[in-house]
Design an enzyme around this catalytic site. Structure first.
Site, PDB file in Angstrom:
ATOM      1  N   GLU A 182       0.747  -1.074  -0.056  1.00 28.77           N
ATOM      2  CA  GLU A 182      -0.105   0.040  -0.116  1.00 28.77           C
ATOM      3  C   GLU A 182       0.893   1.223   0.051  1.00 28.77           C
ATOM      4  O   GLU A 182       0.504   2.220  -0.731  1.00 28.77           O
ATOM      5  CB  GLU A 182      -1.022  -0.055   1.280  1.00 28.77           C
ATOM      6  N   GLU A 221      -3.782 -10.166   3.666  1.00 28.03           N
ATOM      7  CA  GLU A 221      -4.803  -9.700   4.416  1.00 28.03           C
ATOM      8  C   GLU A 221      -6.019 -10.942   4.347  1.00 28.03           C
ATOM      9  O   GLU A 221      -6.675 -11.242   5.387  1.00 28.03           O
ATOM     10  CB  GLU A 221      -5.342  -8.645   3.815  1.00 28.03           C
TER      11      GLU A 221
HETATM   12  C1  1HE Z   1       6.340  -8.897  12.008  1.00 30.20           C
HETATM   13  C2  1HE Z   1       5.473  -8.868  10.783  1.00 30.20           C
HETATM   14  C3  1HE Z   1       4.460  -8.116  10.727  1.00 30.20           C
HETATM   15  C4  1HE Z   1       7.456 -10.010  10.331  1.00 30.20           C
HETATM   16  N1  1HE Z   1       3.866  -7.565  11.874  1.00 30.20           N
HETATM   17  N2  1HE Z   1       5.891  -8.523  13.157  1.00 30.20           N
HETATM   18  N3  1HE Z   1       1.788  -8.805   6.861  1.00 30.20           N
HETATM   19  C5  1HE Z   1       1.912 -10.127   6.817  1.00 30.20           C
HETATM   20  O1  1HE Z   1       1.244 -11.201   7.197  1.00 30.20           O
HETATM   21  C6  1HE Z   1       3.294 -10.590   6.576  1.00 30.20           C
HETATM   22  C7  1HE Z   1       4.040 -11.215   7.779  1.00 30.20           C
HETATM   23  N4  1HE Z   1       5.206 -11.540   7.603  1.00 30.20           N
HETATM   24  C8  1HE Z   1       5.925 -12.458   6.866  1.00 30.20           C
HETATM   25  O2  1HE Z   1       5.179 -13.329   6.239  1.00 30.20           O
HETATM   26  C9  1HE Z   1       7.398 -12.832   6.853  1.00 30.20           C
HETATM   27  O3  1HE Z   1       7.629 -12.213   8.237  1.00 30.20           O
HETATM   28  C10 1HE Z   1       8.243 -12.276   5.862  1.00 30.20           C
HETATM   29  C11 1HE Z   1       7.640 -12.984   4.455  1.00 30.20           C
HETATM   30  C12 1HE Z   1       7.987 -10.834   5.472  1.00 30.20           C
HETATM   31  C13 1HE Z   1       9.555 -12.494   6.258  1.00 30.20           C
HETATM   32  O4  1HE Z   1       9.827 -13.624   6.459  1.00 30.20           O
HETATM   33  P1  1HE Z   1      11.490 -14.011   7.433  1.00 30.20           P
HETATM   34  O5  1HE Z   1      11.501 -15.404   7.360  1.00 30.20           O
HETATM   35  O6  1HE Z   1      12.513 -13.129   6.929  1.00 30.20           O
HETATM   36  O7  1HE Z   1      11.126 -13.093   8.620  1.00 30.20           O
HETATM   37  P2  1HE Z   1      10.450 -13.668  10.072  1.00 30.20           P
HETATM   38  O8  1HE Z   1      11.110 -14.652  10.746  1.00 30.20           O
HETATM   39  O9  1HE Z   1       8.724 -14.045   9.646  1.00 30.20           O
HETATM   40  O10 1HE Z   1      10.138 -12.422  10.922  1.00 30.20           O
HETATM   41  C14 1HE Z   1      11.071 -11.856  11.625  1.00 30.20           C
HETATM   42  C15 1HE Z   1      10.631 -10.778  12.791  1.00 30.20           C
HETATM   43  O11 1HE Z   1       9.479  -9.886  12.103  1.00 30.20           O
HETATM   44  C16 1HE Z   1       9.425 -11.788  13.636  1.00 30.20           C
HETATM   45  O12 1HE Z   1       9.680 -11.492  14.898  1.00 30.20           O
HETATM   46  P3  1HE Z   1      10.508 -12.075  16.041  1.00 30.20           P
HETATM   47  O13 1HE Z   1      10.278 -11.289  17.293  1.00 30.20           O
HETATM   48  O14 1HE Z   1      10.112 -13.433  16.484  1.00 30.20           O
HETATM   49  O15 1HE Z   1      11.909 -11.947  15.641  1.00 30.20           O
HETATM   50  C17 1HE Z   1       8.227 -11.635  13.068  1.00 30.20           C
HETATM   51  O16 1HE Z   1       7.067 -11.715  14.148  1.00 30.20           O
HETATM   52  C18 1HE Z   1       8.365  -9.976  12.897  1.00 30.20           C
HETATM   53  N5  1HE Z   1       7.316  -9.704  11.818  1.00 30.20           N
HETATM   54  N6  1HE Z   1       6.304  -9.441   9.788  1.00 30.20           N
HETATM   55  C19 1HE Z   1       4.806  -7.730  12.943  1.00 30.20           C
HETATM   56  N7  1HE Z   1       3.869  -7.981   9.580  1.00 30.20           N
HETATM   57  C20 1HE Z   1      -3.120  -0.822   6.807  1.00 30.20           C
HETATM   58  S1  1HE Z   1      -3.938  -2.487   6.657  1.00 30.20           S
HETATM   59  C21 1HE Z   1      -2.415  -3.443   6.087  1.00 30.20           C
HETATM   60  C22 1HE Z   1      -2.918  -4.717   6.536  1.00 30.20           C
HETATM   61  C23 1HE Z   1      -1.741  -5.638   6.247  1.00 30.20           C
HETATM   62  O17 1HE Z   1      -0.550  -5.301   6.059  1.00 30.20           O
HETATM   63  S2  1HE Z   1      -1.931  -7.337   6.457  1.00 30.20           S
HETATM   64  C24 1HE Z   1      -0.350  -8.132   6.262  1.00 30.20           C
HETATM   65  C25 1HE Z   1       0.416  -8.242   7.308  1.00 30.20           C
END
Ligand code: 1HE
Length: 282
Positions: free
Chosen positions: A137, A157
């Site tokens: 976005e 989403e």
């Molecule tokens: C996060 C987030 C997040 C990672 N919010 N903490 N977005 C999503 O659904 C995407 C979610 N994220 C992923 O699918 C993956 O993290 C990635 C593909 C982007 C990257 O994978 P990777 O293996 O490099 O990283 P990871 O191990 O998943 O994440 C590293 C850390 O970042 C981990 O935290 P930690 O404390 O365990 O190290 C994750 O929890 C954290 N993290 N993504 C919070 N999104 C205005 S409305 C918009 C609506 C949306 O955007 S919905 C889509 C949300």
């Protein structure tokens, strides 16, 4: 008035950017880093440990920054630290919002991203790795997108049981069409950089690690335009494309007349006629 430096010098061409606390309150402690190169402001998402997930603090700072662009800045580049542009909305902040808070939260995103799209300077996004959900976005609110080959796009989403709230349903169909956006949300499918380029998410595709260089090259070209032309592209062209044809054509005539009446336009045309300006393609 306290003046502080936000300076993150990756290479010597980057200069210190002096900004005031009034202009960008808290920006130095937030998940954003600011740099300046000549007339270009570089806004870097800087939360790589959370894959540049966009928390409220970051979104509010984006709004502040793009509401207070100094006059000498002519173009901005949004890029990101680490392997991913942005994992989208910070899901850890989503948990306990009720419907009314959710509405205000979405409206906060709309305000911030409207400042990016309809602010004072064109914005180039440089994308790598995940550019998903709210990250897509944010990228969609920029005027030009440069993608590195590692970039990938998704709207998770649908899988998370929510709907886009940061303007994707308005901006993304204008780039790729409604059917493609609906498919991304129905299926959660991931679009790789090359496909994203083909369907219109990015306008430029680069090798890995070359995105910022390309983004800065484009930004430098934009800085070389007459300001009124950039203004017309940002503020008038989108309105023209959404208006009925007869209204759109009159708007085009008006903005064409206004831009060509400017002293700068007259000087530029004279330079060309005198053989002193570049030809097309030079
Ligand atoms: C996060 C987030 C997040 C990672 N919010 N903490 N977005 C999503 O659904 C995407 C979610 N994220 C992923 O699918 C993956 O993290 C990635 C593909 C982007 C990257 O994978 P990777 O293996 O490099 O990283 P990871 O191990 O998943 O994440 C590293 C850390 O970042 C981990 O935290 P930690 O404390 O365990 O190290 C994750 O929890 C954290 N993290 N993504 C919070 N999104 C205005 S409305 C918009 C609506 C949306 O955007 S919905 C889509 C949300």
């Amino acid at each position: 008035m306290t003046v502080f430096c936000l300076a993150f010098i990756n290479y010597c061409r980057l200069s210190f950017f002096m900004i005031t606390e009034e202009q960008f309150p808290n920006a130095q402690t937030s998940s954003l880093q600011l740099q300046r190169l000549d007339n270009i402001l570089i806004v870097k998402l800087y939360r790589p440990e959370k894959r540049n997930a966009l928390n409220d603090d970051t979104v509010l700072n984006i709004e502040k920054i793009f509401s207070n662009i100094p006059d000498e800045i002519k173009c901005a580049v949004i890029c990101a630290e680490g392997k991913h542009f942005s994992a989208g909305l910070d899901l850890s902040e989503l948990v306990e919002r009720d419907a009314i808070q959710g509405m205000y939260h979405s409206r906060m995103w709309h305000r911030a991203l409207d400042k990016v799209q309809f602010g004072t300077v064109p914005v180039v996004a440089v994308l790598q790795g995940a550019c998903v959900g709210g990250g897509l976005e944010l990228a969609s609110a920029c005027h030009i997108r440069v993608a590195e080959l590692s970039a990938f796009y998704a709207l998770p989403e649908g899988q998370r049981g929510i709907f886009v709230g940061g303007g994707a349903s308005v901006r993304l169909p204008k780039l790729i069409g409604m059917a493609r956006m609906a498919d991304m949300m129905f299926t959660g499918r991931v679009i790789a950089a090359e496909e994203g380029h083909m369907i219109g998410i990015s306008q430029y595709l680069t090798e890995e690690g070359k995105g910022l260089e390309k983004g800065l090259e484009i930004a430098a070209k934009i800085c070389g335009n007459a300001s009124i032309t950039n203004y017309a592209l940002m503020h008038v062209l989108p309105r023209i494309t959404e208006a009925a044809q007869d209204q759109a054509l009159i708007m085009e005539s008006l903005i064409a007349a206004i831009t060509s009446d400017s002293t700068e336009a007259k000087q530029r045309m004279k330079q060309f006629l005198d053989g002193k300006a570049k030809k097309v393609g030079e």
